[in-house]
Design an enzyme around this catalytic site. Structure first.
Site, short mmCIF file in Angstrom:
data_model
loop_
_atom_site.label_atom_id
_atom_site.label_comp_id
_atom_site.label_asym_id
_atom_site.label_seq_id
_atom_site.Cartn_x
_atom_site.Cartn_y
_atom_site.Cartn_z
N GLY A 90 50.08 47.31 45.46
CA GLY A 90 50.23 47.97 46.74
C GLY A 90 48.99 47.94 47.60
CE LYS A 111 41.84 49.20 42.37
NZ LYS A 111 41.39 49.68 41.05
N GLY A 124 47.22 50.69 51.75
CA GLY A 124 46.70 49.50 51.10
C GLY A 124 45.20 49.39 51.04
NE ARG A 174 41.40 44.86 39.21
CZ ARG A 174 42.23 45.91 39.19
NH1 ARG A 174 41.81 47.10 38.79
NH2 ARG A 174 43.47 45.77 39.59
NE ARG A 181 49.08 45.00 37.01
CZ ARG A 181 48.04 45.70 37.45
NH1 ARG A 181 47.79 46.87 36.90
NH2 ARG A 181 47.28 45.26 38.42
CG ASP A 246 51.24 51.00 36.32
OD1 ASP A 246 51.65 51.96 35.65
OD2 ASP A 246 50.48 51.13 37.30
#
Length: 481
Positions: A90, A111, A124, A174, A181, A246
């Protein structure tokens, strides 16, 4: 744009239902906070290049290299036990994969890069505090020998994000072995999309378990990696705080550094996360939650483990039940090392748990108690309100060491190599963030530098070893969303 980054698009090449294709949303005025020079070189990148205006534009999401195929990944998940069939990235965009200097593929993700179709009405974006927190914690975990995602860079956006209060915005770059996941598999299982599950299993095996035979082999590999990971967390007093499905990776890396924290006074029931109202993800519960999450993965994989569902359930259940033995073995290995023990003995379990029990009763700092074992025992005694209690345990420990022809003094090097002097203590992380909010990054820079060598004696930085004073204590940690 003059930058050339040799991105690959392995995940982006999967069918459209695995992701949403979109570029990051540009920011108003990107500003460089930090580039991780060591990690950049591991990825075959020139850190000086990343610090140029072109590099900054890339790290902020204002420009996308021609080699990148940006996507937001789809996944689902159980959050605090509650099912959410559609989560997804998201506020993150996967730019692509790079082959590092050891030949391994690494994801490069921005991110805080703007809204995606998975944002569920969110903006976001990310605040500066959570970005710095993840930078500090993930790099500290790496230095502590914990499999983890890592931070390549942090940049400010020149924009404000609205949470409980207005905050300066930021973007974290990242790096991960992958962003697959448990929830990625749940996403397709919930939709009855067996074809997608088969594709995802093949992708995950190629990425993480080349020797694995089918979905059951993949599941077995994930279980083994998670057993080792959780045992490592426990050996450091680390509390993840939001072990949703997740947030459990297939690679066995720690991911998501929102409400995580390192315990100070040892208490197995310790919870820091502000949203964990019932202690689901307390320190002592982490192995049990890992099993719960792995059971969800196993359930998702049933259609591709065996066409006979009963047979699939049988072998998947057996695999998940194997976590207990794998975890116990890993936990004993971790804590034996923390006591300077090089061999195994049936008395080791009671010796370890006896020490932990005494620590809990006395409220002794977890990190300092183990680190002090590598000093003169008179130093260790000073941590205990009732030193005689420690003395009685130390006699047992000395006897066990003697069985290996060792003493606390001769085991000192091994003890210091296994027990860190420095961890990212909650109040120090908060201190670094608060200074950064006012434009002073010196506290952040110092903390990051000290945590790069957490097992080394650093007399000039001993203030960062100390637990929080009552007025400094951080009682709760928060998600960054």
């Amino acid at each position: 744009m003059t930058l050339h980054i040799p991105f690959q698009a392995r995940y982006a090449a999967l069918p459209d239902r695995f992701h949403a294709r979109l570029a990051p949303t540009p920011v108003a005025k990107p500003g460089l906070v930090k580039v991780n020079h060591g990690l950049a070189r591991e990825l075959g990148l020139d850190p000086a290049m990343l610090e140029t205006p072109d590099g900054l534009a890339l790290l902020a999401g204002n420009t996308v290299p021609d080699s990148a195929t940006p996507v937001a990944q789809a996944y689902a998940g159980h959050q605090f036990g509650g099912w959410n069939p559609a989560l997804g990235d998201g506020r993150a965009i996967l730019l692509g994969e790079l082959t590092d200097q050891t030949g391994h593929l690494r994801d490069v993700q921005l991110k805080g890069s703007g809204p995606t179709p998975f944002s569920r009405m969110g903006d976001g974006r990310a605040g500066l505090g959570p970005v710095l927190r993840e930078y500090i914690l993930s790099e500290a975990m790496h230095a502590l020998g914990v499999p983890t995602t890592r931070a390549l860079a942090a940049v400010t956006t020149g924009e404000i994000v609205l949470r409980e209060t207005p905050l300066p915005g930021a973007v974290l770059t990242r790096i991960a072995a992958s962003h697959l996941r448990v929830g990625t598999f749940q996403y397709f299982a919930a939709r009855g999309d067996t074809e997608a599950l088969q594709t995802l299993v093949a992708f995950a095996i190629a990425r993480h378990d080349p020797q694995a035979e089918g979905a059951l082999g993949l599941l077995t590999g994930v279980i083994a990696r998670q057993a080792r990971l959780i045992a490592r967390w426990m050996s450091l007093g680390f509390i993840h705080g939001v072990m949703n499905t997740d947030n459990m990776t297939i690679s066995g890396e720690t991911i998501d550094y929102g409400p995580c924290a390192f315990m100070e006074a040892y208490d197995p029931k310790t919870v820091y996360s502000s949203i964990d109202q019932f202690g689901r993800y307390a320190y002592a519960n982490q192995p049990e939650i890992a099993v719960w999450n792995l059971a969800q993965l196993a359930t998702s994989l049933l259609p591709v483990i065996d066409a006979n569902r009963d047979r699939a359930v049988e072998v998947a259940t057996e695999a998940v039940q194997g976590f207990a033995d794998a975890y116990e073995a890993a936990w004993l290995q971790e804590f034996r090392a923390k006591l300077g023990l090089a061999t195994a003995d049936d008395t080791d379990g009671p010796l370890i748990t006896g020490f932990l029990k005494l620590m809990a009763e006395a409220g002794v700092d977890f990190t300092l108690a183990f680190r002090a074992l590598g000093e003169d025992l008179s130093v260790a005694r000073e941590l205990w309100p009732n030193p005689e209690v420690f003395d009685a345990w130390a006699d047992q420990w000395s006897t066990r060491l003697a069985a290996e022809n060792a003493t606390p003094q001769s085991a000192r090097t091994a003890l210091k190599a296994a027990n860190p002097a420095f961890i990212p203590r909650n109040h120090r992380v908060e201190e670094a963030i608060q200074h950064a909010m006012s434009g002073d990054y010196s506290v952040f820079e110092r903390l990051v530098a000290v945590l790069e060598t957490p097992f080394a004696d650093q007399p000039q930085n001993e203030d960062l070893m100390a637990p929080a004073q009552p007025h400094e204590a951080v009682q709760a940690t928060f998600c960054g969303t």
